[in-house]
Scaffold this motif. Sequence first.
Motif, PDB file in Angstrom:
ATOM      1  N   GLY A 147     -48.083 -22.034  14.842  1.00  0.00           N
ATOM      2  CA  GLY A 147     -48.839 -21.714  13.625  1.00  0.00           C
ATOM      3  C   GLY A 147     -50.319 -21.994  13.822  1.00  0.00           C
ATOM      4  O   GLY A 147     -51.169 -21.180  13.436  1.00  0.00           O
ATOM      5  N   CYS A 148     -50.634 -23.135  14.446  1.00  0.00           N
ATOM      6  CA  CYS A 148     -52.048 -23.485  14.658  1.00  0.00           C
ATOM      7  C   CYS A 148     -52.729 -22.482  15.579  1.00  0.00           C
ATOM      8  O   CYS A 148     -53.883 -22.097  15.356  1.00  0.00           O
ATOM      9  CB  CYS A 148     -52.173 -24.895  15.235  1.00  0.00           C
ATOM     10  N   THR A 149     -52.021 -22.050  16.607  1.00  0.00           N
ATOM     11  CA  THR A 149     -52.628 -21.055  17.506  1.00  0.00           C
ATOM     12  C   THR A 149     -52.843 -19.738  16.780  1.00  0.00           C
ATOM     13  O   THR A 149     -53.879 -19.090  16.943  1.00  0.00           O
ATOM     14  CB  THR A 149     -51.769 -20.897  18.781  1.00  0.00           C
ATOM     15  N   LEU A 175     -58.229 -31.948  23.163  1.00  0.00           N
ATOM     16  CA  LEU A 175     -57.440 -33.140  22.846  1.00  0.00           C
ATOM     17  C   LEU A 175     -56.510 -32.799  21.678  1.00  0.00           C
ATOM     18  O   LEU A 175     -56.986 -32.537  20.570  1.00  0.00           O
ATOM     19  CB  LEU A 175     -58.393 -34.300  22.521  1.00  0.00           C
ATOM     20  N   GLY A 176     -55.221 -32.767  21.943  1.00  0.00           N
ATOM     21  CA  GLY A 176     -54.250 -32.257  20.961  1.00  0.00           C
ATOM     22  C   GLY A 176     -54.196 -30.747  21.087  1.00  0.00           C
ATOM     23  O   GLY A 176     -54.318 -30.020  20.105  1.00  0.00           O
ATOM     24  N   CYS A 177     -53.995 -30.263  22.325  1.00  0.00           N
ATOM     25  CA  CYS A 177     -54.196 -28.829  22.638  1.00  0.00           C
ATOM     26  C   CYS A 177     -53.044 -27.942  22.178  1.00  0.00           C
ATOM     27  O   CYS A 177     -53.136 -26.722  22.278  1.00  0.00           O
ATOM     28  CB  CYS A 177     -54.393 -28.645  24.137  1.00  0.00           C
ATOM     29  N   GLY A 202     -53.516 -22.380  23.008  1.00  0.00           N
ATOM     30  CA  GLY A 202     -54.131 -21.152  22.492  1.00  0.00           C
ATOM     31  C   GLY A 202     -55.653 -21.204  22.500  1.00  0.00           C
ATOM     32  O   GLY A 202     -56.310 -20.208  22.801  1.00  0.00           O
ATOM     33  N   ARG A 203     -56.211 -22.356  22.172  1.00  0.00           N
ATOM     34  CA  ARG A 203     -57.685 -22.444  22.155  1.00  0.00           C
ATOM     35  C   ARG A 203     -58.240 -22.492  23.572  1.00  0.00           C
ATOM     36  O   ARG A 203     -59.289 -21.911  23.864  1.00  0.00           O
ATOM     37  CB  ARG A 203     -58.138 -23.654  21.352  1.00  0.00           C
ATOM     38  N   LEU A 204     -57.548 -23.192  24.462  1.00  0.00           N
ATOM     39  CA  LEU A 204     -57.994 -23.219  25.869  1.00  0.00           C
ATOM     40  C   LEU A 204     -57.987 -21.803  26.440  1.00  0.00           C
ATOM     41  O   LEU A 204     -58.860 -21.431  27.215  1.00  0.00           O
ATOM     42  CB  LEU A 204     -57.071 -24.118  26.694  1.00  0.00           C
ATOM     43  N   ALA A 242     -49.241 -34.509  29.267  1.00  0.00           N
ATOM     44  CA  ALA A 242     -48.565 -34.974  28.052  1.00  0.00           C
ATOM     45  C   ALA A 242     -48.947 -36.431  27.836  1.00  0.00           C
ATOM     46  O   ALA A 242     -48.838 -37.244  28.756  1.00  0.00           O
ATOM     47  CB  ALA A 242     -47.059 -34.824  28.207  1.00  0.00           C
ATOM     48  N   GLY A 243     -49.439 -36.741  26.653  1.00  0.00           N
ATOM     49  CA  GLY A 243     -49.811 -38.125  26.354  1.00  0.00           C
ATOM     50  C   GLY A 243     -50.621 -38.188  25.079  1.00  0.00           C
ATOM     51  O   GLY A 243     -50.989 -37.153  24.509  1.00  0.00           O
ATOM     52  N   SER A 244     -50.893 -39.403  24.646  1.00  0.00           N
ATOM     53  CA  SER A 244     -51.625 -39.584  23.394  1.00  0.00           C
ATOM     54  C   SER A 244     -53.134 -39.640  23.632  1.00  0.00           C
ATOM     55  O   SER A 244     -53.585 -40.212  24.620  1.00  0.00           O
ATOM     56  CB  SER A 244     -51.173 -40.880  22.707  1.00  0.00           C
ATOM     57  N   VAL A 245     -53.881 -39.075  22.689  1.00  0.00           N
ATOM     58  CA  VAL A 245     -55.349 -39.164  22.741  1.00  0.00           C
ATOM     59  C   VAL A 245     -55.863 -40.146  21.687  1.00  0.00           C
ATOM     60  O   VAL A 245     -57.059 -40.205  21.427  1.00  0.00           O
ATOM     61  CB  VAL A 245     -56.006 -37.772  22.568  1.00  0.00           C
ATOM     62  N   PHE A 258     -59.131 -30.081  17.666  1.00  0.00           N
ATOM     63  CA  PHE A 258     -59.018 -29.313  16.413  1.00  0.00           C
ATOM     64  C   PHE A 258     -57.842 -29.806  15.588  1.00  0.00           C
ATOM     65  O   PHE A 258     -56.727 -29.948  16.091  1.00  0.00           O
ATOM     66  CB  PHE A 258     -58.823 -27.820  16.725  1.00  0.00           C
ATOM     67  N   ASN A 259     -58.136 -30.037  14.338  1.00  0.00           N
ATOM     68  CA  ASN A 259     -57.097 -30.337  13.337  1.00  0.00           C
ATOM     69  C   ASN A 259     -56.278 -31.577  13.678  1.00  0.00           C
ATOM     70  O   ASN A 259     -55.081 -31.638  13.389  1.00  0.00           O
ATOM     71  CB  ASN A 259     -56.196 -29.100  13.144  1.00  0.00           C
ATOM     72  N   LEU A 260     -56.915 -32.539  14.303  1.00  0.00           N
ATOM     73  CA  LEU A 260     -56.244 -33.784  14.654  1.00  0.00           C
ATOM     74  C   LEU A 260     -57.090 -34.996  14.280  1.00  0.00           C
ATOM     75  O   LEU A 260     -56.559 -36.078  14.037  1.00  0.00           O
ATOM     76  CB  LEU A 260     -55.951 -33.790  16.178  1.00  0.00           C
ATOM     77  N   MET A 261     -58.416 -34.834  14.208  1.00  0.00           N
ATOM     78  CA  MET A 261     -59.292 -35.983  13.998  1.00  0.00           C
ATOM     79  C   MET A 261     -58.976 -36.734  12.703  1.00  0.00           C
ATOM     80  O   MET A 261     -59.023 -37.968  12.666  1.00  0.00           O
ATOM     81  CB  MET A 261     -60.770 -35.528  14.007  1.00  0.00           C
ATOM     82  N   HIS A 262     -58.623 -36.009  11.635  1.00  0.00           N
ATOM     83  CA  HIS A 262     -58.333 -36.702  10.364  1.00  0.00           C
ATOM     84  C   HIS A 262     -57.251 -37.747  10.568  1.00  0.00           C
ATOM     85  O   HIS A 262     -57.328 -38.844  10.049  1.00  0.00           O
ATOM     86  CB  HIS A 262     -57.936 -35.687   9.276  1.00  0.00           C
ATOM     87  N   GLN A 263     -56.252 -37.406  11.377  1.00  0.00           N
ATOM     88  CA  GLN A 263     -55.129 -38.310  11.625  1.00  0.00           C
ATOM     89  C   GLN A 263     -55.542 -39.448  12.562  1.00  0.00           C
ATOM     90  O   GLN A 263     -55.280 -40.619  12.284  1.00  0.00           O
ATOM     91  CB  GLN A 263     -53.992 -37.499  12.243  1.00  0.00           C
ATOM     92  N   LEU A 264     -56.225 -39.117  13.646  1.00  0.00           N
ATOM     93  CA  LEU A 264     -56.643 -40.148  14.611  1.00  0.00           C
ATOM     94  C   LEU A 264     -57.597 -41.135  13.945  1.00  0.00           C
ATOM     95  O   LEU A 264     -57.514 -42.344  14.167  1.00  0.00           O
ATOM     96  CB  LEU A 264     -57.334 -39.503  15.815  1.00  0.00           C
TER      97      LEU A 264
HETATM   98  C1  SAM Z   1     -52.226 -29.844  13.684  1.00  0.00           C
HETATM   99  S1  SAM Z   1     -51.883 -29.593  15.367  1.00  0.00           S
HETATM  100  C2  SAM Z   1     -53.380 -28.858  15.967  1.00  0.00           C
HETATM  101  C3  SAM Z   1     -53.198 -28.058  17.233  1.00  0.00           C
HETATM  102  C4  SAM Z   1     -54.465 -27.479  17.854  1.00  0.00           C
HETATM  103  N1  SAM Z   1     -55.417 -28.516  18.186  1.00  0.00           N
HETATM  104  C5  SAM Z   1     -55.112 -26.485  16.906  1.00  0.00           C
HETATM  105  O1  SAM Z   1     -55.844 -26.843  16.027  1.00  0.00           O
HETATM  106  O2  SAM Z   1     -54.855 -25.290  17.072  1.00  0.00           O
HETATM  107  C6  SAM Z   1     -51.996 -31.216  16.026  1.00  0.00           C
HETATM  108  C7  SAM Z   1     -51.607 -31.288  17.487  1.00  0.00           C
HETATM  109  O3  SAM Z   1     -51.913 -32.589  17.964  1.00  0.00           O
HETATM  110  C8  SAM Z   1     -50.786 -33.144  18.632  1.00  0.00           C
HETATM  111  N2  SAM Z   1     -50.878 -34.608  18.464  1.00  0.00           N
HETATM  112  C9  SAM Z   1     -50.555 -35.347  17.381  1.00  0.00           C
HETATM  113  N3  SAM Z   1     -50.827 -36.647  17.603  1.00  0.00           N
HETATM  114  C10 SAM Z   1     -51.351 -36.716  18.854  1.00  0.00           C
HETATM  115  C11 SAM Z   1     -51.832 -37.774  19.665  1.00  0.00           C
HETATM  116  N4  SAM Z   1     -51.841 -39.034  19.221  1.00  0.00           N
HETATM  117  N5  SAM Z   1     -52.273 -37.474  20.901  1.00  0.00           N
HETATM  118  C12 SAM Z   1     -52.255 -36.209  21.382  1.00  0.00           C
HETATM  119  N6  SAM Z   1     -51.818 -35.171  20.654  1.00  0.00           N
HETATM  120  C13 SAM Z   1     -51.381 -35.418  19.412  1.00  0.00           C
HETATM  121  C14 SAM Z   1     -49.601 -32.486  17.991  1.00  0.00           C
HETATM  122  O4  SAM Z   1     -48.488 -32.494  18.869  1.00  0.00           O
HETATM  123  C15 SAM Z   1     -50.130 -31.084  17.714  1.00  0.00           C
HETATM  124  O5  SAM Z   1     -49.936 -30.222  18.800  1.00  0.00           O
END
Ligand code: SAM
Length: 330
Positions: free
Chosen positions: A123-125, A154-156, A160-162, A204-207, A231-237
Motif C-alpha cells: 500500500g505504501c509503495t 530507513l524503513g524501505c 518502491g522508493r529506492l 533486515a533490522g531496526s532503524v 518515509f512514514n516512519l519518523m512519527h513512530q521512531l
Molecule cells: C508505514 S510503512 C512505510 C514504508 C515506506 N517507507 C513508505 O513510506 O513507502 C513503515 C515501514 O517501516 C518498517 N518499520 C517499522 N518499524 C521499523 C523499525 N524499527 N526499523 C526498521 N523498519 C521499521 C515497517 O516494516 C514498514 O515497512
Amino acid sequence: MTSIAASERLTLSALLEGQTAAHLVVAADDLGWWQQLMRREEKIVPTTGLQRALARALHRFGWLAPDGDGYRLTEDGHEIAFNRGFVRVTTRGWEPTFRQIGSAAATADIVPAQTDPDAVARGCTDIALRHPETLQAIAARVAQDTEPGSTVDLGCADGGRLQIIGEFGHTEQLIGVDIEAGVIDTARERLAGLGFADRVRLRAGSVQPGDELPAWLDEGIRSDVTTAMSFNLMHQLASDGGGIDAVLGAWLDWFPNVRRFVIGDVVRSAGVQWHEQPWFAPTFEIYHELTGVRVWRDDEYADAFASLGFRVAEHLDKDHEAMMVWIAER
Ligand SMILES: C[S@@+](CC[C@H](N)C(=O)[O-])C[C@H]1O[C@@H](n2cnc3c(N)ncnc32)[C@H](O)[C@@H]1O
C-alpha cells in the motif's frame, strides 16, 4: 460540543457500504484491475462469476461503467484507483490492530500495533508511485552532489522508493533497511528484477536508535551513506525514541558523511472532527492514538532539522494535504 452539520455527518450508510466497498477495492487491486484501468484505453473483462459480481458491485458504487463485454473506469473510479494504496493500508494493513481494540480496552491504555507487513508495504509503495515527481525531485537533488554517493531508505518496505531514486539517479548506490525480513525479500526481488542488483544493499533490522549500533550497520554502509531518507516512519521512531531531533541525531552518529536528510511523513492536522480534516488524516491520527504513537506537527520537524544545523532546502507538500516531505541539507 460542536455539532456536526447533517451534510458532514458520517452516515450509517457510508459506514456499512464504505467497509464493503473498501474490501472490494482491495480485491480488484489484487486482480490488477486498477492498474489496468488507469491506462485509459484499457477496459477489464471479467471472466469468472466472482469477477462479474465484483465488477457489478464496483459499478453500483459508481467506479466502473459498463462498456461492451467489460467495464471502464469512471471519473470517481479514477480517484479511488489513484489512491488505492491508502485503502489497502487501512483495510488490510492495520486491520489486525483494529481487531484487538475491543478486547484490550478493558485493561489496557493502548494496543500494540499489529500489522500485515506485506499489505502495509504494498500500500505504501502504491501511495509513493502516485507522485513519482516527489522522488524525482529528491533524485534531482542527489544528482547535484559533486560526487556520487549512497542513499539509504530507513524503513524501505518493498523498495518502491529506492526503485524510483535508482531509476532517476543512475550512479547513486542504494541501501534499504526494514525490520520485516519478508518485505526485504520482496524488495530484493523487485530491485533485482529491475537490474539494480549490483548497486543495492538490503538489510533486515531496526532503524530505531538504541544504546548500541545496530548489527546491520557495517563499516561500509556507515561511511558510504550521503543521503538518509525515511518515509512514514519518523512519527513512530520519534515517539519511542525521545523526539525527532533525538532520532535524527542518532542517525548522524550512524552516518558521519551524511549531507542530506529526506524525511516524509503525515503531520498532525489542525482539525479535530473528522470532517474538518483531509481524508485519511482522521484514520491516521486515530490509529496512532490507539497504538500510543504521537503524530507530529510540521513545525516540530522543521525545528528538529534546525537544531542539528540542517537547512530545509525543499518542503514538498503537493502530494496530499497531510503528507509532507522535507529535504534538509548541511
Ligand atoms: C508505514 S510503512 C512505510 C514504508 C515506506 N517507507 C513508505 O513510506 O513507502 C513503515 C515501514 O517501516 C518498517 N518499520 C517499522 N518499524 C521499523 C523499525 N524499527 N526499523 C526498521 N523498519 C521499521 C515497517 O516494516 C514498514 O515497512
